[in-house]
Structure formats: C-alpha cells, structure tokens
Motif scaffolding. Sequence first.
Motif, mmCIF file in Angstrom:
data_model
loop_
_atom_site.group_PDB
_atom_site.id
_atom_site.type_symbol
_atom_site.label_atom_id
_atom_site.label_comp_id
_atom_site.label_asym_id
_atom_site.label_seq_id
_atom_site.Cartn_x
_atom_site.Cartn_y
_atom_site.Cartn_z
ATOM 1 N N SER A 94 44.964 27.216 67.035
ATOM 2 C CA SER A 94 44.621 26.906 65.772
ATOM 3 C C SER A 94 45.737 26.357 65.142
ATOM 4 O O SER A 94 45.231 24.970 64.767
ATOM 5 N N GLN A 95 46.637 26.219 65.981
ATOM 6 C CA GLN A 95 47.626 25.307 65.427
ATOM 7 C C GLN A 95 47.693 23.596 66.095
ATOM 8 O O GLN A 95 48.316 22.949 64.982
ATOM 9 N N ASP A 98 45.675 22.624 63.637
ATOM 10 C CA ASP A 98 46.136 22.011 62.297
ATOM 11 C C ASP A 98 46.942 21.124 62.218
ATOM 12 O O ASP A 98 47.087 19.720 61.395
ATOM 13 N N ARG A 101 44.423 17.711 62.154
ATOM 14 C CA ARG A 101 44.184 17.746 60.342
ATOM 15 C C ARG A 101 44.681 17.370 60.013
ATOM 16 O O ARG A 101 44.668 16.720 59.228
#
Length: 130
Positions: A94-95, A98, A101
């Motif tokens: 997830s990191q 992110d 992004r």
Amino acid sequence: MSGHTDADDVDPSLASPARLQAHLQAIPRALASTPHVFLLMALGLYLVVLPLVGVSVSAKAELIGGNYTNVASALGASIAAGGTLHLIRHARRSQRVDDERLCLTREIHELLHRVHADGASTADDREATT
C-alpha cells in the motif's frame, strides 16, 4: 601466548549486522509456515489428546516434545506471526502504491504549471492579494 582470542572464533557471516537481521527476519516466516503449524498440531495431538483417550505417552516423549502449555503457545505464536507478516506485506504494498500516486500527482501538477504558466501565475497573484 599465540594471540588467539574468542573473537577469532566468531563466524564472520554471523558478525555482520545485515546478515543477522536477515536471519532474524526469517524466523517469523518459518514459524508461520504451514508445515510448522501442522507439526505443532500433531505434537499437540500426541501430547494432549492421546493421553486423554488412554494412550500412554512416556515421560521422555513429554520432555522432548514439550509440555501442553508450550504446544498451545507455540501454535498461537505461529498463527500470530503469520498474521503479522500478512499485515506487513499489505502495508508495504500500500505504501508503494501511495508513493507512486504522490509522484504522479506532483508530475501532473508540474506539467499543468508548465502548460498553463500564464494562468497559474495570475491565479497565484490573486491568491496572494486575498
């Protein structure tokens, strides 16, 4: 005196902090492995269930295999280690998404400022005066 010390006997691969860290990080993965969990369940069956149904388990087997509490706690620790590894992997994935992004958002922001430089500077001027 030959000048030989105990420090000379240390394996150089274990002395490296990076190697030691890699070995320590492998422990939860091994504890959470499916074969290890099944081994602990079989050990629990042998040490707990069989004596309850009348099968005699020798004192030596109990000593080598551990006691009832150790089996239960080891099984719980294995399951907890597996859950922790799953959460860590999910958080890292997830990191990374992110971070990517955020990088793309910054690039788009910079490109929009280049393309619309005149409009961006007048908008910045209006915000500064209010």
